[in-house]
Design a protein around this motif. Structure first.
Motif, short mmCIF file in Angstrom:
data_model
loop_
_atom_site.label_atom_id
_atom_site.label_comp_id
_atom_site.label_asym_id
_atom_site.label_seq_id
_atom_site.Cartn_x
_atom_site.Cartn_y
_atom_site.Cartn_z
N ASP A 139 14.39 -2.77 -4.95
CA ASP A 139 13.13 -3.23 -5.53
C ASP A 139 12.12 -3.53 -4.42
N THR A 140 12.62 -4.10 -3.32
CA THR A 140 11.76 -4.40 -2.17
C THR A 140 11.16 -3.13 -1.58
N TYR A 141 12.02 -2.12 -1.36
CA TYR A 141 11.55 -0.87 -0.76
C TYR A 141 10.54 -0.17 -1.67
N SER A 142 10.83 -0.16 -2.97
CA SER A 142 9.89 0.48 -3.89
C SER A 142 8.57 -0.30 -3.95
N THR A 143 8.68 -1.64 -3.85
CA THR A 143 7.46 -2.47 -3.84
C THR A 143 6.61 -2.18 -2.60
N LEU A 144 7.27 -2.01 -1.45
CA LEU A 144 6.54 -1.67 -0.22
C LEU A 144 5.80 -0.35 -0.37
N GLY A 145 6.48 0.62 -0.99
CA GLY A 145 5.82 1.90 -1.22
C GLY A 145 4.63 1.77 -2.14
N ILE A 146 4.80 0.95 -3.16
CA ILE A 146 3.70 0.71 -4.10
C ILE A 146 2.54 0.02 -3.39
N ILE A 147 2.85 -0.92 -2.50
CA ILE A 147 1.80 -1.60 -1.74
C ILE A 147 1.02 -0.61 -0.89
N LEU A 148 1.75 0.31 -0.23
CA LEU A 148 1.08 1.33 0.58
C LEU A 148 0.16 2.20 -0.29
N GLY A 149 0.66 2.53 -1.50
CA GLY A 149 -0.16 3.31 -2.41
C GLY A 149 -1.41 2.56 -2.84
N LEU A 150 -1.27 1.26 -3.09
CA LEU A 150 -2.42 0.44 -3.49
C LEU A 150 -3.43 0.31 -2.36
N VAL A 151 -2.92 0.18 -1.13
CA VAL A 151 -3.82 0.11 0.03
C VAL A 151 -4.61 1.41 0.15
N LEU A 152 -3.90 2.54 -0.05
CA LEU A 152 -4.56 3.84 0.01
C LEU A 152 -5.64 3.96 -1.07
N ILE A 153 -5.31 3.51 -2.26
CA ILE A 153 -6.28 3.53 -3.36
C ILE A 153 -7.48 2.64 -3.03
N ARG A 154 -7.19 1.50 -2.42
CA ARG A 154 -8.24 0.53 -2.07
C ARG A 154 -9.31 1.15 -1.18
N PHE A 155 -8.88 2.02 -0.25
CA PHE A 155 -9.83 2.57 0.71
C PHE A 155 -10.36 3.96 0.31
N THR A 156 -9.60 4.69 -0.53
CA THR A 156 -10.05 6.04 -0.92
C THR A 156 -10.72 6.06 -2.29
N HIS A 157 -10.43 5.03 -3.10
CA HIS A 157 -10.96 4.94 -4.47
C HIS A 157 -10.48 6.10 -5.35
#
Length: 338
Positions: free
Chosen positions: A166-184
């Motif tokens: 769950d931790t590893y998948s959450t980290l991946g999701i966080i990376l995805g959210l960061v990417l969305i945050r900057f690319t929209h």
């Protein structure tokens, strides 16, 4: 308590420790689920919803694991002479199944979100909340795995692995959210969720496969290989061959039965001493979680060719070759011969 044999006392203490850790796992799972629901409500991110849905599995599986460990910790009785450890396999099987179901639900929600997108909001707050849950999950998962391995608890180990996954998948999701945050690029939210849904499904399958192997008493080849390496390295001359070896796991306990061929002229006391030496060796190397039942067989004339006993006065044939014990010859219900 003081009058209990050391092995039974250790089983009791291990069971209580497993139960205590699992209570913390359940408490943390409930709290983190609430935090992730808040994060989803704040952001409307389906990727965070993915994390929250997996946490519902953590909560349900945590309570199931808690009950199974309670049952597994019960002392042996007339109806359960080998203890209640099999309950842990059932718990792990249910947990694995729920993880797979959660992964399929996540894929469905992600596809739906991709077709009918919603606006993402306050990603910064969502990222911070989810990051906190990832850190807590990893720490609790690490503790669960460490205690689970120490006490040979499949349910506790499965809970820990689930939390760390769950931790590893959450980290991946966080990376995805960061990417969305900057690319929209909001469609990345659904893609991220689908990728980690497949990771979740694989994890669920592995837990389910392991638990079913335990329920069906599938041979633990890795354990048997380690055990045979120790026995070959410490083999006594009176241990002519070992066959019909079987290992059954009940929760944190291992029950071993086998046939040990010894010289036919040993009396009962001498043969029993060889059995005691075999049992002491296994417990010294692998711990007191192992319960051993050994049937002694007398050697036959054909055994002489593989017997390394130099001082045998009744040898019928000369020694030719020592047979190393391996999986192929110890699991068969047959004395060894050339």
């Amino acid at each position: 308590m003081k009058n209990l044999p050391s092995r039974k006392l250790q089983e009791l203490n291990s069971g209580r420790e497993n139960l205590r850790i699992q209570k913390w796992v359940v408490t943390v799972a409930v709290l983190l689920f609430i935090v992730k629901i808040v994060a989803f409500w704040v952001t409307q991110s389906v990727a965070i919803l993915t994390d929250a849905l997996e946490s519902t599995v953590n909560v349900v599986a945590g309570f199931i694991g808690l009950y199974s460990l309670y049952v597994a910790a019960l002392p042996r009785d007339e109806n359960h002479p080998y203890g209640h450890g099999k309950a842990e396999f059932l718990s792990a099987a249910v947990e694995g199944t729920l993880i797979i179901v959660a992964g399929l639900v996540i894929i469905y929600e992600s596809v739906l979100h991709f077709i009918y997108p919603t606006e993402l909001k306050q990603l910064d707050r969502g990222i911070i909340l989810v990051a906190i849950t990832a850190l807590v999950n990893f720490v609790v998962g690490f503790i669960s795995i460490r205690i689970g391995k120490k006490n040979n608890s499949l349910a506790l180990t499965a809970s820990g692995k689930h939390l760390q996954t769950d931790t590893y998948s959450t980290l991946g999701i966080i990376l995805g959210l960061v990417l969305i945050r900057f690319t929209h690029l909001n469609w990345l939210d659904s893609v991220t969720a689908i990728i980690f849904a497949f990771i979740i499904i694989v994890t669920g399958y592995q837990i389910l496969r392991h638990s079913l192997a335990g329920i069906m008493d599938e041979a633990d080849k890795e354990l048997l290989q380690k055990m045979l390496a120790v026995l070959n390295a410490n083999r006594r001359t009176n241990w002519i061959d070992l066959h019909n070896l079987r290992v059954i796991k009940y929760g944190g306990q291992f029950h071993i039965d086998c046939h040990l061929t010894v010289p036919w002229y040993l009396n009962v006391v001498e043969a029993h001493k060889e059995v005691e030496e075999l049992g002491s060796l296994i417990k010294r190397e692998f711990g007191t979680a192992f319960e051993l039942f050994v049937h002694t067989d007398p050697c036959l004339d054909f055994s002489c060719s593989i017997c390394t006993k130099d001082d045998c006065t009744v040898r019928k044939r000369p020694f030719e070759k020592r047979i190393e014990w391996c999986l192929e010859n110890v699991v068969k219900d047959k004395k060894h011969s050339l």
